[in-house]
Design an enzyme around this catalytic site. Structure first.
Site, short mmCIF file in Angstrom:
data_model
loop_
_atom_site.label_atom_id
_atom_site.label_comp_id
_atom_site.label_asym_id
_atom_site.label_seq_id
_atom_site.Cartn_x
_atom_site.Cartn_y
_atom_site.Cartn_z
N SER A 285 3.86 -2.14 10.42
CA SER A 285 5.52 -2.06 10.24
C SER A 285 6.00 -3.65 9.98
CB SER A 285 5.75 -1.84 11.73
OG SER A 285 5.41 -0.57 12.25
N ASN B 122 0.56 -1.30 -0.11
CA ASN B 122 0.10 0.13 0.10
C ASN B 122 0.87 1.32 0.09
OD1 ASN B 122 -1.71 2.12 0.45
ND2 ASN B 122 -2.47 1.35 2.69
N GLU C 62 -6.38 4.57 8.23
CA GLU C 62 -6.10 6.09 7.79
C GLU C 62 -7.31 6.63 7.31
OE1 GLU C 62 -2.60 5.11 5.80
OE2 GLU C 62 -1.51 4.93 7.65
N LYS D 103 0.33 4.09 -0.01
CA LYS D 103 -0.53 5.43 0.63
C LYS D 103 -0.30 6.40 -0.13
CE LYS D 103 0.06 3.13 4.87
NZ LYS D 103 0.18 2.99 6.44
N HIS E 262 -9.33 1.13 5.22
CA HIS E 262 -7.99 1.24 6.02
C HIS E 262 -8.17 2.29 7.23
CE1 HIS E 262 -3.68 2.43 6.96
NE2 HIS E 262 -3.31 1.25 6.07
N GLY F 233 2.97 2.19 10.73
CA GLY F 233 4.00 3.22 10.48
C GLY F 233 4.98 3.68 11.76
N GLU G 146 -4.90 -4.93 10.97
CA GLU G 146 -3.95 -4.11 10.96
C GLU G 146 -3.98 -3.19 12.38
OE1 GLU G 146 -2.03 -2.72 6.91
OE2 GLU G 146 -3.51 -1.40 7.56
O1 LIG Z 1 -1.45 -0.47 4.76
C1 LIG Z 1 -0.46 -0.64 5.35
C2 LIG Z 1 -0.28 -0.43 6.80
O2 LIG Z 1 -1.02 0.78 7.14
C3 LIG Z 1 0.81 -0.66 7.26
O3 LIG Z 1 1.89 0.22 7.30
P1 LIG Z 1 3.20 0.26 7.48
O4 LIG Z 1 3.79 -1.10 7.03
O5 LIG Z 1 4.23 1.52 7.03
O6 LIG Z 1 3.32 0.36 9.09
#
Ligand SMILES: O=C[C@H](O)COP(=O)(O)O
Length: 251
Positions: free
Chosen positions: A212, A9, A97, A11, A95, A173, A167
Site C-alpha cells: 500500500s 509491480n 502472492e 501484477k 512474491h 493491496g 512486504e
Molecule cells: O509487489 C507489490 C506489492 O504486493 C504491494 O502491492 P500494493 O502496493 O498494491 O499494496
C-alpha cells in the site's frame, strides 16, 4: 551510498495496449529524475511491448517471476534466458502472492535467486509476515527463516547484486501500510541478518518496502535509514501516482 529503487509491480494487470497508454503519460513525467532507479515489472505478455518503449529511457524492465532453468519441457514457464533476450534487468522472486497461490517456498526462492544471478538478472527477493504471524509476535523469526533459506544458494560476494523487498502480507493491496517506524524496524532487522551472512556486503544491499505504498506515504518511508526504495503494486498502474512515488522528495 545505496541508490534508491522505485519498482512497479503491475501484477496481472495491463495489456500491451494499456501499457503503451500508461507509458505515454508516465515517461515524460520521470525523464528528468536522477539519482534513482525506476523499474517496471509488467506481466509477461506486455514485457516485449514495454521493453521497446523503455529503450532510451531511464526506466528499467523487470519480470514478476521466472523458472530457474535455461530451457526445457516446462509448459507454461519462462526462463532467465528468455527474460534476458527482452533486456530485462530485474526479476521479482518469491512474491507473497506466488507463495500464497502458487505454492512457492523458500526452496524455490533459493533456486530462482541463484538462477537469476547466474543470468545477469537482479533478483528482488520478497519476504514478509502474515497478519496472524505478526499478531503472534512471529514477524522476526518468520523473516529470518525466509531470508536464510531464500538466500541459501548464493555466495557472500553475490549479496551486493541482490535486492530484498520487505512486504508485510497484511499491507498488500489492503490500504493498510506499515508505519514508517515499523517498516524501518523490520528492514533494519533484515540488514542485521544480512550482516551475519555477508558482513562485507550487508550495507550495500538495497532493501525495499512494499504494501500500500502511495504518493502520500512514500516520502516518510524513504526518510527511514534502512528503506532504500519501494515495490509498488496498485499505485504503479497509473502514471500520475507512480510518477509522484518516483519523485518522492516532492511529495
Ligand atoms: O509487489 C507489490 C506489492 O504486493 C504491494 O502491492 P500494493 O502496493 O498494491 O499494496
Amino acid at each position: 551510498m545505496r541508490i534508491p529503487i522505485l519498482a512497479g509491480n503491475w501484477k496481472m494487470y495491463m495489456t500491451p495496449r494499456e501499457s503503451q497508454d500508461m507509458l505515454a503519460q508516465f515517461l515524460p513525467l520521470v525523464e528528468a529524475v536522477a539519482s534513482r532507479e525506476i523499474v517496471l515489472c509488467p506481466p509477461y505478455t506486455a514485457l516485449s511491448a514495454v521493453g521497446e518503449l523503455l529503450q532510451g529511457s531511464p526506466v528499467k524492465l523487470g519480470a514478476q517471476n521466472m523458472y530457474p532453468a535455461q530451457e526445457g519441457a516446462y509448459t507454461g514457464e519462462i526462463s532467465p534466458k528468455m527474460l534476458q533476450a527482452l533486456q530485462c534487468n530485474y526479476v521479482i522472486i518469491g512474491h507473497s502472492e506466488r507463495r500464497q497461490y502458487f505454492g512457492e517456498s523458500d526452496t524455490s526462492v533459493a533456486e530462482k535467486t541463484k538462477a537469476a544471478l547466474e543470468n545477469g538478472l537482479t533478483p528482488i527477493v520478497c519476504v514478509g509476515e502474515t497478519l496472524e504471524q505478526r499478531e503472534e509476535g512471529l514477524t522476526e523469526p518468520v523473516i529470518e527463516i525466509q531470508i536464510r533459506r531464500g538466500l541459501a544458494s548464493i555466495t557472500a560476494t553475490q549479496y551486493e547484486a541482490i535486492v530484498i523487498a520487505y512486504e508485510p502480507v497484511w499491507a498488500i493491496g489492503t490500504g493498510r501500510t506499515a508505519s514508517p517506524e515499523d517498516a524501518q524496524h523490520v528492514c533494519a532487522f533484515i540488514r542485521t541478518i544480512l550482516a551475519s551472512l555477508a558482513p562485507a556486503e550487508a550495507q550495500k544491499v538495497r532493501i525495499l518496502y512494499g504494501g500500500s505504498v502511495k504518493p502520500e506515504n512514500i516520502k516518510e518511508l524513504m526518510n527511514q535509514p534502512d528503506i532504500d526504495g519501494a515495490l509498488v503494486g496498485g499505485a504503479s498502474l497509473q502514471a500520475e501516482s507512480f510518477s509522484r512515488i518516483v519523485r518522492f522528495e516532492e511529495q
